[in-house]
Scaffold this motif. Structure first.
Motif, PDB file in Angstrom:
ATOM      1  N   SER A  59       0.973  -1.114   0.470  1.00 29.97           N
ATOM      2  CA  SER A  59      -0.048   0.025   0.060  1.00 29.97           C
ATOM      3  C   SER A  59       0.552   0.956   0.143  1.00 29.97           C
ATOM      4  CB  SER A  59      -1.069   0.051   1.282  1.00 29.97           C
ATOM      5  OG  SER A  59      -1.417   1.045   1.000  1.00 29.97           O
ATOM      6  N   MET A  60       0.833   2.412  -0.698  1.00 31.61           N
ATOM      7  CA  MET A  60       1.380   3.239  -1.118  1.00 31.61           C
ATOM      8  C   MET A  60       0.743   4.821  -0.322  1.00 31.61           C
ATOM      9  SD  MET A  60       3.132   2.971  -4.470  1.00 31.61           S
ATOM     10  CE  MET A  60       1.192   3.035  -5.351  1.00 31.61           C
ATOM     11  N   LYS A  61      -0.909   4.308   0.667  1.00 33.57           N
ATOM     12  CA  LYS A  61      -1.321   5.399   1.164  1.00 33.57           C
ATOM     13  C   LYS A  61       0.006   5.970   2.154  1.00 33.57           C
ATOM     14  CE  LYS A  61      -5.750   5.093   2.620  1.00 33.57           C
ATOM     15  NZ  LYS A  61      -6.423   3.406   2.824  1.00 33.57           N
ATOM     16  N   PHE A  62      -0.515   7.090   2.420  1.00 32.62           N
ATOM     17  CA  PHE A  62       0.530   8.235   3.738  1.00 32.62           C
ATOM     18  C   PHE A  62      -0.239   6.936   4.628  1.00 32.62           C
ATOM     19  CE2 PHE A  62       1.240  10.916   6.393  1.00 32.62           C
ATOM     20  CZ  PHE A  62       2.418  11.067   6.307  1.00 32.62           C
ATOM     21  N   SER A  63      -1.443   6.841   5.043  1.00 30.82           N
ATOM     22  CA  SER A  63      -1.402   6.238   6.297  1.00 30.82           C
ATOM     23  C   SER A  63      -1.498   5.440   6.481  1.00 30.82           C
ATOM     24  CB  SER A  63      -3.221   6.375   6.522  1.00 30.82           C
ATOM     25  OG  SER A  63      -3.854   5.588   5.578  1.00 30.82           O
ATOM     26  N   ASP A  64      -1.891   4.111   5.773  1.00 27.45           N
ATOM     27  CA  ASP A  64      -1.508   2.799   6.138  1.00 27.45           C
ATOM     28  C   ASP A  64       1.106   2.419   5.548  1.00 27.45           C
ATOM     29  OD1 ASP A  64      -3.786   1.699   5.332  1.00 27.45           O
ATOM     30  OD2 ASP A  64      -3.372   1.738   3.557  1.00 27.45           O
ATOM     31  N   VAL A  65       1.546   3.345   5.650  1.00 22.99           N
ATOM     32  CA  VAL A  65       2.798   3.720   5.390  1.00 22.99           C
ATOM     33  C   VAL A  65       3.634   4.127   6.968  1.00 22.99           C
ATOM     34  CG1 VAL A  65       4.713   4.519   4.218  1.00 22.99           C
ATOM     35  CG2 VAL A  65       3.479   3.332   2.833  1.00 22.99           C
ATOM     36  N   LEU A  66       2.618   4.967   7.802  1.00 20.86           N
ATOM     37  CA  LEU A  66       3.123   5.393   8.703  1.00 20.86           C
ATOM     38  C   LEU A  66       2.292   4.719   9.806  1.00 20.86           C
ATOM     39  CD1 LEU A  66       3.947   8.713   7.897  1.00 20.86           C
ATOM     40  CD2 LEU A  66       5.070   6.778   8.367  1.00 20.86           C
ATOM     41  N   ALA A  67       1.362   3.916   9.438  1.00 22.08           N
ATOM     42  CA  ALA A  67       0.390   3.333  10.850  1.00 22.08           C
ATOM     43  C   ALA A  67       1.373   2.472  12.132  1.00 22.08           C
ATOM     44  CB  ALA A  67      -0.714   2.084   9.883  1.00 22.08           C
ATOM     45  N   PHE A  68       0.473   2.127  12.669  1.00 27.54           N
ATOM     46  CA  PHE A  68       1.874   1.917  13.755  1.00 27.54           C
ATOM     47  C   PHE A  68       2.254   0.282  13.353  1.00 27.54           C
ATOM     48  CE2 PHE A  68       2.110  -1.023  17.604  1.00 27.54           C
ATOM     49  CZ  PHE A  68       2.665  -0.461  18.824  1.00 27.54           C
ATOM     50  N   SER A  69       1.287  -0.497  13.048  1.00 32.09           N
ATOM     51  CA  SER A  69       2.361  -1.934  12.091  1.00 32.09           C
ATOM     52  C   SER A  69       3.093  -1.395  10.923  1.00 32.09           C
ATOM     53  CB  SER A  69       1.438  -3.016  12.348  1.00 32.09           C
ATOM     54  OG  SER A  69       0.306  -2.455  11.596  1.00 32.09           O
ATOM     55  N   GLY A  70       2.647  -0.449  10.258  1.00 32.07           N
ATOM     56  CA  GLY A  70       3.214  -0.331   8.526  1.00 32.07           C
ATOM     57  C   GLY A  70       4.623  -0.912   8.762  1.00 32.07           C
ATOM     58  N   PRO A  71       5.294  -0.563   7.533  1.00 28.70           N
ATOM     59  CA  PRO A  71       6.432  -0.532   7.383  1.00 28.70           C
ATOM     60  C   PRO A  71       7.894   0.674   7.664  1.00 28.70           C
ATOM     61  CG  PRO A  71       5.965  -0.141   5.823  1.00 28.70           C
ATOM     62  CD  PRO A  71       5.080  -0.128   6.181  1.00 28.70           C
ATOM     63  N   ALA A  72       7.568   1.383   7.952  1.00 23.70           N
ATOM     64  CA  ALA A  72       8.140   2.856   8.216  1.00 23.70           C
ATOM     65  C   ALA A  72       8.217   2.689   9.426  1.00 23.70           C
ATOM     66  CB  ALA A  72       7.206   3.801   7.276  1.00 23.70           C
ATOM     67  N   PRO A  73       7.832   2.942  11.070  1.00 21.12           N
ATOM     68  CA  PRO A  73       7.613   3.369  12.309  1.00 21.12           C
ATOM     69  C   PRO A  73       8.781   3.228  12.948  1.00 21.12           C
ATOM     70  CG  PRO A  73       5.568   3.421  11.451  1.00 21.12           C
ATOM     71  CD  PRO A  73       5.986   2.715  10.732  1.00 21.12           C
ATOM     72  N   GLU A  74       9.226   1.699  12.880  1.00 27.09           N
ATOM     73  CA  GLU A  74       9.900   1.161  13.432  1.00 27.09           C
ATOM     74  C   GLU A  74      11.706   1.230  12.750  1.00 27.09           C
ATOM     75  OE1 GLU A  74      11.092  -3.160  16.160  1.00 27.09           O
ATOM     76  OE2 GLU A  74       9.055  -3.125  14.805  1.00 27.09           O
ATOM     77  N   ARG A  75      11.311   0.623  11.409  1.00 29.66           N
ATOM     78  CA  ARG A  75      12.237   0.800  10.502  1.00 29.66           C
ATOM     79  C   ARG A  75      13.332   1.611  11.093  1.00 29.66           C
ATOM     80  NH1 ARG A  75      13.601  -2.900   8.114  1.00 29.66           N
ATOM     81  NH2 ARG A  75      11.244  -3.590   8.176  1.00 29.66           N
ATOM     82  N   ILE A  76      12.622   3.226  10.954  1.00 30.16           N
ATOM     83  CA  ILE A  76      12.896   4.884  10.282  1.00 30.16           C
ATOM     84  C   ILE A  76      13.466   5.352  11.728  1.00 30.16           C
ATOM     85  CG2 ILE A  76      12.382   7.010  10.806  1.00 30.16           C
ATOM     86  CD1 ILE A  76      10.570   7.044   8.484  1.00 30.16           C
ATOM     87  N   ASP A 143      15.287  -8.864   8.343  1.00 33.58           N
ATOM     88  CA  ASP A 143      15.296  -9.177   9.435  1.00 33.58           C
ATOM     89  C   ASP A 143      15.976  -8.546  10.747  1.00 33.58           C
ATOM     90  OD1 ASP A 143      12.372 -10.490   9.509  1.00 33.58           O
ATOM     91  OD2 ASP A 143      13.531 -11.540   8.757  1.00 33.58           O
ATOM     92  N   ALA A 144      17.452  -8.568   9.607  1.00 33.20           N
ATOM     93  CA  ALA A 144      19.086  -8.600  10.027  1.00 33.20           C
ATOM     94  C   ALA A 144      18.440  -6.702  10.650  1.00 33.20           C
ATOM     95  CB  ALA A 144      19.701  -8.686   9.560  1.00 33.20           C
ATOM     96  N   GLU A 145      18.215  -5.566   9.337  1.00 33.57           N
ATOM     97  CA  GLU A 145      17.826  -4.769  10.121  1.00 33.57           C
ATOM     98  C   GLU A 145      17.172  -3.552  11.586  1.00 33.57           C
ATOM     99  OE1 GLU A 145      17.475  -0.077   7.734  1.00 33.57           O
ATOM    100  OE2 GLU A 145      15.737  -2.307   6.844  1.00 33.57           O
ATOM    101  N   MET A 146      16.151  -4.568  11.206  1.00 42.39           N
ATOM    102  CA  MET A 146      15.048  -4.206  12.240  1.00 42.39           C
ATOM    103  C   MET A 146      15.273  -4.659  13.246  1.00 42.39           C
ATOM    104  SD  MET A 146      12.093  -3.299  11.007  1.00 42.39           S
ATOM    105  CE  MET A 146      11.105  -3.462  12.017  1.00 42.39           C
ATOM    106  N   TRP A 147      16.176  -5.647  13.866  1.00 47.94           N
ATOM    107  CA  TRP A 147      17.444  -5.844  14.650  1.00 47.94           C
ATOM    108  C   TRP A 147      18.176  -5.138  15.806  1.00 47.94           C
ATOM    109  CZ3 TRP A 147      15.428  -8.567  18.671  1.00 47.94           C
ATOM    110  CH2 TRP A 147      14.107  -9.717  18.341  1.00 47.94           C
ATOM    111  N   ASN A 148      19.217  -5.370  14.353  1.00 47.28           N
ATOM    112  CA  ASN A 148      20.111  -4.102  14.680  1.00 47.28           C
ATOM    113  C   ASN A 148      19.372  -2.205  14.833  1.00 47.28           C
ATOM    114  OD1 ASN A 148      22.392  -5.949  13.406  1.00 47.28           O
ATOM    115  ND2 ASN A 148      22.336  -5.445  12.018  1.00 47.28           N
ATOM    116  N   GLY A 149      18.787  -2.294  14.206  1.00 50.74           N
ATOM    117  CA  GLY A 149      18.184  -0.978  14.807  1.00 50.74           C
ATOM    118  C   GLY A 149      17.568  -1.081  16.446  1.00 50.74           C
TER     119      GLY A 149
END
Length: 171
Positions: A59-76, A143-149
């Motif tokens: 999904s490329m919607k702003f609300s989906d990308v930045l949702a709590f379980s979306g791909p962006a918040p924890e990664r950033i 997954d490695a990036e998530m654990w390192n973060g």
């Protein structure tokens, strides 16, 4: 001469050029009701497995990308924590300043600038529809990036708490 008369008396077999076959059947089909061999139990048809479901679209919607379980918040946050932990330790080793002193001596502006730059760089591919898992291979997996973060986040908190309790820089 007796041997030749035996060969002469033998019947000659004539092969039919157009033979007719009574039933030709594919093994994947059950017999039809009008077949002569319809009383035999039907063999189960061979089925092919269904094709795999298509990959879910990102999904490329702003609300989906930045949702709590979306791909962006924890990664950033993880990327910011990795850069923050390494830079905090580097400045601490080179100048002897603890984390709170670094923030007070102009670190807020660098933090905000780095946060904006990394957030935009992380969001642009997600808004173009590129999934994080599609770029994962070898050691550099998502997954490695998530654990390192996550470890960097814990490291920053542990560094700040240790320096607060100790009252001075860690190094």
């Amino acid at each position: 001469m007796a041997a030749s008369s035996i060969f002469m008396a033998a019947p000659i077999t004539v092969f039919n050029r157009n033979p007719t076959f009574s039933v030709i059947r594919c093994m994947a089909q059950a017999p039809q009701s009008g077949d002569a061999e319809g009383s035999k139990p039907a063999t189960t048809p061979m089925t092919t497995p269904p094709p795999p479901p298509p990959a879910p679209k990102v999904s490329m919607k702003f609300s989906d990308v930045l949702a709590f379980s979306g791909p962006a918040p924890e990664r950033i946050n993880g990327r910011l924590a990795m850069i923050g932990f390494v830079s905090a330790m580097a400045v601490e080793v080179s100048s002897g300043q603890d984390v709170l002193t670094q923030i007070g001596n102009g670190g807020v502006g660098l933090f905000v600038g780095t946060s904006v730059l990394l957030s935009l760089a992380s969001l642009v591919p997600l808004f173009k529809g590129v999934s994080v898992q599609s770029k994962s291979n070898g050691l550099m997996t998502s997954d490695a990036e998530m654990w390192n973060g996550r470890f960097a986040m814990l490291g920053l908190v542990a560094l700040a708490l240790t320096e607060y309790v100790k009252g001075s820089a860690l190094v």
